[in-house]
Design a protein around this motif. Structure first.
Motif, mmCIF file in Angstrom:
data_model
loop_
_atom_site.group_PDB
_atom_site.id
_atom_site.type_symbol
_atom_site.label_atom_id
_atom_site.label_comp_id
_atom_site.label_asym_id
_atom_site.label_seq_id
_atom_site.Cartn_x
_atom_site.Cartn_y
_atom_site.Cartn_z
ATOM 1 N N GLY A 101 -42.965 72.021 -1.677
ATOM 2 C CA GLY A 101 -41.885 72.834 -1.142
ATOM 3 C C GLY A 101 -41.047 72.025 -0.162
ATOM 4 N N ALA A 102 -39.740 71.954 -0.418
ATOM 5 C CA ALA A 102 -38.803 71.249 0.463
ATOM 6 C C ALA A 102 -37.860 72.265 1.087
ATOM 7 N N PRO A 103 -37.508 72.081 2.363
ATOM 8 C CA PRO A 103 -36.673 73.093 3.041
ATOM 9 C C PRO A 103 -35.262 73.199 2.475
ATOM 10 N N GLY A 104 -34.746 72.141 1.892
ATOM 11 C CA GLY A 104 -33.380 72.208 1.380
ATOM 12 C C GLY A 104 -33.023 70.948 0.610
ATOM 13 N N PRO A 105 -31.773 70.847 0.158
ATOM 14 C CA PRO A 105 -31.350 69.663 -0.599
ATOM 15 C C PRO A 105 -31.399 68.391 0.243
ATOM 16 N N GLN A 106 -31.392 67.269 -0.468
ATOM 17 C CA GLN A 106 -31.490 65.925 0.101
ATOM 18 C C GLN A 106 -32.893 65.597 0.605
ATOM 19 N N ALA A 107 -33.832 66.495 0.409
ATOM 20 C CA ALA A 107 -35.222 66.138 0.697
ATOM 21 C C ALA A 107 -35.700 65.153 -0.372
ATOM 22 N N SER A 108 -36.574 64.239 0.020
ATOM 23 C CA SER A 108 -37.011 63.188 -0.902
ATOM 24 C C SER A 108 -38.518 63.020 -0.843
ATOM 25 N N VAL A 109 -39.059 62.463 -1.940
ATOM 26 C CA VAL A 109 -40.467 62.130 -2.011
ATOM 27 C C VAL A 109 -40.571 60.755 -2.660
ATOM 28 N N THR A 110 -41.452 59.915 -2.099
ATOM 29 C CA THR A 110 -41.607 58.543 -2.590
ATOM 30 C C THR A 110 -43.033 58.352 -3.076
ATOM 31 N N TYR A 111 -43.151 57.801 -4.297
ATOM 32 C CA TYR A 111 -44.449 57.519 -4.920
ATOM 33 C C TYR A 111 -44.653 56.006 -4.951
#
Length: 258
Positions: free
Chosen positions: A151-161
């Motif tokens: 769950g991300a609070p809003g746009p432009q949130a990112s996740v790096t693998y």
């Protein structure tokens, strides 16, 4: 009886004696029958074959039989400079074409191997998100369960693998929303566009904008990138993001070439 008249005298016939031709025991042997002939003769005294036949021209080299070097008659030294310049130009053109086509040729070979090989799932060794909703961490995207999500609070949130060893990334499967179930899918917001940023072992970055369909279920994203070390996803273009909701990303699966 009548008297016998005297006969007319008849001259005797001359006797022709053949004159033996002198044997020519020494000289040039005939190329046809090997009979020796005296020097100066042009034809054999026995079979009349030519004693000094014209020499056959030497066979042309192989490159003289290929256009544009094929000629019926040419002087020994004619066209050497032109042929050399043409050959040099052809070699330069081949080298230049090889340099220009080498990256494209490599990419074509790798793509062919991707299609012929079997895709194998790869699990990242590290996951880091720029923001997370409580009880919905980013690690839920790689747990193999489609009913748990990041769950991300809003746009432009990112996740790096991050991955332990470099590998050839051939495909990415993204399950958007909160779940693959249609009812749960519509319960949270979804990102209809994801910016994919791949970093290789050498530090090169490859970016791609992924447009996702607003529907539940896994959506394949072909990539074809070698020596992958990290993959970063940035969420944008939200849909269904109303008050009290957040962006949900259920699952992200990575596949390498076997």
């Amino acid at each position: 009886m009548l008297p016998v008249l005297p006969a007319k005298p008849v001259a005797p016939r001359p006797v022709v004696r053949p004159v033996a031709a002198p044997e020519e025991a020494a000289g040039v042997p005939c190329p046809a029958c090997a009979t020796p002939n005296l020097p100066g003769r042009r034809f054999c005294r026995r079979c009349a074959a030519a004693l000094n036949p014209a020499a056959k021209p030497a066979p042309l080299p192989w490159w003289r039989t290929v256009w544009p070097f094929r000629r019926r008659r040419a002087r020994a030294s004619s066209g050497r400079v032109v042929r050399g310049l043409v050959i040099l130009a052809v070699l330069l053109a081949l080298c230049a074409g090889g340099l220009l086509l080498l990256p494209a040729g490599r990419a074509l070979i790798e793509d062919t191997r991707d299609k012929m090989g079997k895709a194998v799932a790869v699990t990242p060794v590290g996951i880091a998100a720029s923001a997370e909703i409580p009880r919905h961490p980013a690690k839920n995207t790689t747990d193999g369960l489609n009913n748990r999500y990041w769950g991300a609070p809003g746009p432009q949130a990112s996740v790096t693998y991050t991955f332990g060893k470099p590998f050839r990334l051939v495909n990415v499967l993204i399950t958007n929303g909160a779940s693959k179930s249609a009812e749960e899918y519509a319960g949270q917001g979804r990102a209809l566009r994801v910016d994919l940023e791949v970093t290789t072992q050498d530090g090169d970055k490859h970016t791609k904008q992924i447009t996702l369909s607003d529907k539940p279920g896994a959506q394949p994203v072909p990539t074809g990138i070698s020596d992958v070390k990290t993959v970063r996803l940035v969420l944008s273009s939200p849909a269904g993001l109303t008050k009290g909701r957040h962006l949900a990303l259920a699952e992200v699966e990575f596949f390498r070439r076997s």
